[in-house]
Structures are given as structure tokens and as C-alpha cells.
Design a protein around this motif. Structure first.
Motif, PDB file in Angstrom:
ATOM      1  N   ASN A 172      16.914   8.455  -6.345  1.00  0.00           N
ATOM      2  CA  ASN A 172      15.672   8.296  -7.884  1.00  0.00           C
ATOM      3  C   ASN A 172      17.070   7.275  -9.067  1.00  0.00           C
ATOM      4  N   PRO A 173      16.270   6.565  -8.976  1.00  0.00           N
ATOM      5  CA  PRO A 173      17.151   5.104 -10.082  1.00  0.00           C
ATOM      6  C   PRO A 173      17.931   4.898 -10.916  1.00  0.00           C
ATOM      7  N   SER A 174      16.963   6.623 -12.306  1.00  0.00           N
ATOM      8  CA  SER A 174      17.837   7.143 -13.055  1.00  0.00           C
ATOM      9  C   SER A 174      19.110   7.123 -13.162  1.00  0.00           C
ATOM     10  N   TYR A 175      19.624   7.298 -11.952  1.00  0.00           N
ATOM     11  CA  TYR A 175      21.115   7.741 -11.665  1.00  0.00           C
ATOM     12  C   TYR A 175      21.474   6.397 -10.889  1.00  0.00           C
ATOM     13  N   ARG A 176      23.397   5.946 -10.639  1.00  0.00           N
ATOM     14  CA  ARG A 176      23.731   5.371 -10.396  1.00  0.00           C
ATOM     15  C   ARG A 176      24.390   6.300  -9.051  1.00  0.00           C
ATOM     16  N   PRO A 177      24.243   5.565  -8.225  1.00  0.00           N
ATOM     17  CA  PRO A 177      24.984   6.262  -6.860  1.00  0.00           C
ATOM     18  C   PRO A 177      25.981   7.106  -7.040  1.00  0.00           C
ATOM     19  N   ILE A 178      26.478   7.843  -6.653  1.00  0.00           N
ATOM     20  CA  ILE A 178      27.666   8.193  -6.742  1.00  0.00           C
ATOM     21  C   ILE A 178      28.082   9.652  -4.865  1.00  0.00           C
ATOM     22  N   SER A 179      29.307   8.295  -4.051  1.00  0.00           N
ATOM     23  CA  SER A 179      29.409   8.971  -2.686  1.00  0.00           C
ATOM     24  C   SER A 179      30.494   9.844  -2.986  1.00  0.00           C
ATOM     25  N   LEU A 180      30.564  11.276  -2.220  1.00  0.00           N
ATOM     26  CA  LEU A 180      31.325  12.081  -2.256  1.00  0.00           C
ATOM     27  C   LEU A 180      31.163  12.107  -0.519  1.00  0.00           C
ATOM     28  N   GLY A 181      30.482  11.281   0.858  1.00  0.00           N
ATOM     29  CA  GLY A 181      30.668  11.025   1.510  1.00  0.00           C
ATOM     30  C   GLY A 181      31.767  10.718   2.349  1.00  0.00           C
ATOM     31  N   ILE A 182      32.178   9.383   2.324  1.00  0.00           N
ATOM     32  CA  ILE A 182      33.419   9.124   3.214  1.00  0.00           C
ATOM     33  C   ILE A 182      34.846   9.887   2.918  1.00  0.00           C
ATOM     34  N   GLY A 183      35.721  10.254   3.169  1.00  0.00           N
ATOM     35  CA  GLY A 183      37.377  10.249   3.616  1.00  0.00           C
ATOM     36  C   GLY A 183      38.012   8.954   3.451  1.00  0.00           C
TER      37      GLY A 183
ATOM     38  N   LEU B 152      19.363  16.001  -2.247  1.00  0.00           N
ATOM     39  CA  LEU B 152      20.033  15.840  -2.794  1.00  0.00           C
ATOM     40  C   LEU B 152      20.745  13.957  -4.141  1.00  0.00           C
ATOM     41  N   LEU B 153      20.365  13.111  -2.563  1.00  0.00           N
ATOM     42  CA  LEU B 153      20.099  11.705  -2.970  1.00  0.00           C
ATOM     43  C   LEU B 153      18.940  11.352  -3.346  1.00  0.00           C
ATOM     44  N   ALA B 154      18.005  11.738  -2.949  1.00  0.00           N
ATOM     45  CA  ALA B 154      16.890  11.379  -3.515  1.00  0.00           C
ATOM     46  C   ALA B 154      16.303  11.801  -5.234  1.00  0.00           C
ATOM     47  N   GLN B 155      17.260  13.142  -5.525  1.00  0.00           N
ATOM     48  CA  GLN B 155      16.787  13.495  -6.669  1.00  0.00           C
ATOM     49  C   GLN B 155      18.495  13.282  -7.605  1.00  0.00           C
ATOM     50  N   TYR B 156      19.580  12.899  -7.319  1.00  0.00           N
ATOM     51  CA  TYR B 156      20.066  12.889  -8.383  1.00  0.00           C
ATOM     52  C   TYR B 156      20.835  11.745  -7.588  1.00  0.00           C
ATOM     53  N   ASN B 157      20.821  10.983  -6.687  1.00  0.00           N
ATOM     54  CA  ASN B 157      21.544  10.184  -5.942  1.00  0.00           C
ATOM     55  C   ASN B 157      23.030  10.278  -5.961  1.00  0.00           C
ATOM     56  N   VAL B 158      23.360  11.625  -5.313  1.00  0.00           N
ATOM     57  CA  VAL B 158      24.904  12.082  -4.433  1.00  0.00           C
ATOM     58  C   VAL B 158      25.216  12.128  -3.531  1.00  0.00           C
ATOM     59  N   THR B 159      25.557  11.517  -2.191  1.00  0.00           N
ATOM     60  CA  THR B 159      25.967  11.436  -1.063  1.00  0.00           C
ATOM     61  C   THR B 159      26.794  12.584  -0.947  1.00  0.00           C
ATOM     62  N   VAL B 160      26.608  13.554  -0.107  1.00  0.00           N
ATOM     63  CA  VAL B 160      27.512  14.917   0.688  1.00  0.00           C
ATOM     64  C   VAL B 160      27.079  14.307   1.980  1.00  0.00           C
ATOM     65  N   LEU B 161      28.291  15.158   2.849  1.00  0.00           N
ATOM     66  CA  LEU B 161      27.938  14.945   4.173  1.00  0.00           C
ATOM     67  C   LEU B 161      27.613  16.324   4.638  1.00  0.00           C
ATOM     68  N   PRO B 162      26.455  16.401   5.090  1.00  0.00           N
ATOM     69  CA  PRO B 162      26.096  18.187   5.530  1.00  0.00           C
ATOM     70  C   PRO B 162      27.266  18.269   7.262  1.00  0.00           C
ATOM     71  N   GLY B 163      27.475  19.906   6.759  1.00  0.00           N
ATOM     72  CA  GLY B 163      28.897  20.034   7.861  1.00  0.00           C
ATOM     73  C   GLY B 163      28.553  20.704   8.969  1.00  0.00           C
ATOM     74  N   SER B 164      27.125  20.066   9.551  1.00  0.00           N
ATOM     75  CA  SER B 164      27.382  20.708  10.283  1.00  0.00           C
ATOM     76  C   SER B 164      26.867  19.402  11.279  1.00  0.00           C
TER      77      SER B 164
ATOM     78  N   GLU C 155      33.899  10.282 -12.491  1.00  0.00           N
ATOM     79  CA  GLU C 155      33.385  10.213 -11.309  1.00  0.00           C
ATOM     80  C   GLU C 155      32.765  11.699 -10.372  1.00  0.00           C
ATOM     81  N   CYS C 156      34.555  12.204 -10.807  1.00  0.00           N
ATOM     82  CA  CYS C 156      33.874  13.049  -9.383  1.00  0.00           C
ATOM     83  C   CYS C 156      32.846  13.973 -10.236  1.00  0.00           C
ATOM     84  N   LEU C 157      33.124  14.408 -11.329  1.00  0.00           N
ATOM     85  CA  LEU C 157      33.014  15.351 -12.549  1.00  0.00           C
ATOM     86  C   LEU C 157      30.815  15.110 -12.478  1.00  0.00           C
TER      87      LEU C 157
END
Ligand SMILES: Cc1ncc(COP(=O)(O)O)c(C=O)c1O
Length: 401
Positions: free
Chosen positions: A26-37, A341-353, A379-381
Motif C-alpha cells: 500500500n503506497p499510502s504507508y512508508r515501508p517498515i521492516s521488522l523482518g531482519i534481525g 500485512l505487507l500489501a495493506q500496511y507496508n510492514v514486513t514480518v517474517l513467517p514463523g514457519s 518506527e517500531c511503534l
């Protein structure tokens, strides 16, 4: 080519790229990644200064065992942190980050001619599996139990597996669960190691980022408490990456059983993994200072205190013992959750599987996501608030989720 290479699984981030192929965030949100540690708090200036003051080191080949000054700095830290008096010459060895060390160590200890098994937690840090496979061993995955604060269910490992086990990985504090292994579990593992002769590799790279009053118990500390003065068949892996916000420095050390470290040093001599003198100088400065570690931990504590309640209001998640991850249960498929979540809110998380394997009929990462709270608090908030909104939207649009 080495046929064992074909056994390697795609790395989680490769799988994530595939999962996200074709998704338009979703381009209305800037990207935030919680993917990589990857730690994102600033690297302390004094560590950078120590490095640049050591340019003259570029003119010499460094010893594989590291300079005595560095080994003493590592041993000094072990003394202050765990109250252990280690012999810097034989019980400590610098490594170029714990990742390469975990890999190389596995190649050193495994005898592939004897039907070797490597036991690792599930979910787990992916290097354990790749290291085991390339050493010619078979991984065995022991599930973590959400009902016991994600403690690994070591009791579920069958006796015939223990009999063939040559190496056991412990990850405490755990990635991705953040769980710290208590003394009683160590007692159990030491007894198993004594009975079956396997080596324990204790991966402790998150040991300095913790949320309880008491710092996480270290593997060598546990051994000493249980009267195992020589740390028989035990080697701990420690890293500066997270402790000092220097993931690019590539610096850590291993400590423990001197007889094993002697063989590891031999392996490393041929492997060619000496640490640059500049990195050694920066590492000495980092190990010698604790003030920046206290500040770093305080930053994580403030961040987790603000972010966790927002997520806990909509997801099955709580403050971990330690580490910088939240390991949350979600409704339905973890892959669908991450993609939507990425499509709608531009936040990256990692699938646990992606961080676990299907074993004994289930994937203990399925239905979970990992969120690395490495960016700054604001940013995390913001990511947490978007996730909370996403979960609420989903529940409204699809009451079964
Ligand atoms: C559990 C665990 N062990 C080891 C590492 C490797 O860290 P480094 O090589 O930076 O020391 C990581 C990195 O993310 C990790 O999560």
C-alpha cells in the motif's frame, strides 16, 4: 560439486522474497521492516575510533588465535559477566562473528563416518542446519513448547537419536523465541552429554539484551555452578554484533573446553579465519566497556515496554526473557498474514514457519510471526499500530480469523 550443497534449504529471506513477489505494498504507508534481525542502534564512536587508530595492523598477518590482548579482553569480560576465571590462552578463541564460528565448529567436531546426528531446537537459527548438513550429519529438530515459555522439549528426543548425537545446539536466549534456558535444563543436557559423549555448542549472542532483572544464565556459568570446572564437551559462542551494535565488525569469541578449542584452532588455521588486527583493536575496546551495553539494553527495554502492549492487545504475544524479537501467534496461516500485512500496511514480518522445520508431524513455527524490534522506538511503534489495525480489519472482514 559437493553433493551436500544440494541438501541446503533456501534461507528464510529468500523464501520471503518469493512470498512477496507480485505483492504491491500500500503506497499510502512508508515501508517498515521488522523482518531482519540486524541491530540498528548506533555503533558507539569509541569502537570506531579504536578501529581507525589501528590502521598499522593492515601491514601484518594476524595470528589465527588472535592477539593475547584480545583473548585477555574476552576472558576479562567472562569474569565480569559470569564470574568465571578462564585461561585466556587455552579456553578462549576469537572468531569472526558467531555465524562463521557455529558453522566451522560443526565441521570440526562432526565425524560423518559414524551416522552423525546434530540436535537443534525448532524453530532455530538456520546456520545450525546448514552446518550440520554440510558436515555430513543429519539434523534432528527438538520442538520448543509454547506452553512452557518456549522451552525446548529435550525429553521428546528419542534415546536412539541421543545415541547417535555428536553435537547439540543450544540457543539461549533463543532466536526467535527469546527464551532463556534455566539451570535444571542445563543439568539435564550435561547428563545426556556425559552419557552419550556429544558436544554442546551454546549460542549466546543475545545474552546482553534482556528484560528481566537477572541477566541470562550462560552455558559456562551453568557448568561452573554444577561443578563442571573444565567445561567438558561444552563451548559457548558469544558475539559483539548485538551487544555492541557492530554487526558489520564480524567479531565474537568462543570459550569452554580447552581440548575442543585446540582442535578448533587447528581447523581454523587451515580454514584461514584469522581476525583483522583492526577488528581486534575495535573488539578489545568493545569488550572492555560496559557502559554502552547498559545504555543499549535500556533502549531495548524502553522500546519493548512501549511496543509489546500494542501488539499484545491483538496477538498472542508477551515480553520475552531476552533478545530483540517478538514471537507472536497469529490467526490462520503465517504466510498469509505476512503477505496481506505487507500489501495493506507496508510492514514486513517474517513467517514463523520459515524459521522452523516440519518434524514429528508439525512445524512449531506455523501460525507464528517473528518481529525484530531493531529500528528506533517511533518506527517500531508505528509498525505495531499498523499491525494492530490490520488484525482488527481482518477480524471484521473475516470473523473466522
Ligand atoms: C541465534 C543467532 N546466533 C548467531 C547469530 C550470528 O551473529 P553474528 O555472526 O553476528 O555473531 C545470529 C544472528 O542473527 C543469531 O540470531
Amino acid at each position: 560439486m559437493n553433493p551436500l550443497l544440494a541438501k541446503l534449504q533456501p534461507y528464510p529471506f529468500e523464501r520471503l522474497r518469493k512470498l512477496f513477489a507480485g505483492v504491491v505494498p500500500n503506497p499510502s504507508y512508508r515501508p517498515i521492516s521488522l523482518g531482519i534481525g540486524e541491530p540498528k542502534h548506533p555503533t558507539p564512536a569509541f569502537i570506531m575510533d579504536a578501529m581507525t587508530a589501528a590502521f598499522s595492523g593492515l601491514a601484518v598477518y594476524p595470528p589465527t588465535a588472535g592477539e593475547p590482548k584480545l583473548r585477555e579482553a574476552c576472558a576479562g569480560w567472562m569474569q565480569r559477566r559470569y564470574g568465571l576465571a578462564l585461561d585466556a590462552a587455552t579456553q578462549v578463541l576469537p572468531v569472526n562473528g558467531s555465524r562463521e564460528a557455529l558453522f566451522a565448529f560443526t565441521q570440526t567436531v562432526i565425524d560423518p563416518t559414524r551416522d552423525a546426528v546434530v540436535v537443534c531446537p525448532n524453530p532455530f537459527y538456520q546456520i545450525y542446519e546448514g552446518a550440520a548438513l554440510l558436515a555430513g550429519a543429519t539434523p534432528y529438530y527438538a520442538p520448543s513448547d509454547p506452553a512452557r515459555n518456549f522451552a525446548v522439549d529435550w525429553d521428546s528426543v528419542p534415546e536412539d537419536v541421543w545415541q547417535r548425537t555428536q553435537l547439540l545446539f543450544v540457543c539461549s536466549p533463543g532466536n526467535p523465541t527469546g527464551a532463556v534456558m534455566p539451570l535444571d535444563e542445563w543439568r539435564k543436557l550435561f547428563a545426556l552429554s556425559d552419557r552419550h559423549g556429544f558436544v554442546i555448542a551454546s549460542d549466546e549472542c543475545y545474552s546482553e539484551i534482556y528484560f528481566r532483572d537477572e541477566p541470562p544464565l550462560g552455558g559456562l556459568e551453568a557448568a561452573a555452578k554444577l561443578g563442571r570446572a573444565g567445561f567438558e564437551r561444552l563451548v559457548a559462542f558469544t558475539s559483539l554484533s548485538k551487544r555492541s551494535n557492530v554487526p558489520g565488525l564480524r567479531s565474537g569469541f568462543v570459550a569452554g573446553d580447552a581440548a575442543i578449542l585446540k582442535q578448533f584452532l587447528l581447523y581454523r588455521t587451515y580454514h584461514g579465519s584469522a581476525m583483522s588486527p583492526m577488528v581486534q583493536a575495535a573488539s578489545i575496546a568493545a569488550w572492555d566497556d560496559e557502559a554502552h551495553v547498559v545504555d543499549n539494553r535500556a533502549m531495548y527495554r524502553r522500546k519493548f515496554a512501549e511496543v509489546t502492549p500494542v501488539l499484545a492487545s491483538v496477538l498472542d504475544v508477551k515480553l520475552p526473557d531476552a533478545s530483540f524479537y517478538l514471537w507472536a501467534g497469529v490467526e490462520g496461516s503465517d504466510e498469509d498474514f505476512a503477505r496481506e500485512l505487507l500489501a495493506q500496511y507496508n510492514v514486513t514480518v517474517l513467517p514463523g514457519s520459515y524459521l522452523a522445520r516440519e518434524a514429528q508431524g508439525f512445524n512449531p513455527g506455523a501460525g507464528r510471526i517473528r518481529m525484530a524490534l531493531v529500528a528506533d522506538t517511533a518506527e517500531c511503534l508505528e509498525a505495531a499500530q499498523r499491525i494492530a489495525q490490520f488484525v482488527k480489519d481482518r477480524a471484521q472482514n473475516n470473523p473466522s480469523k
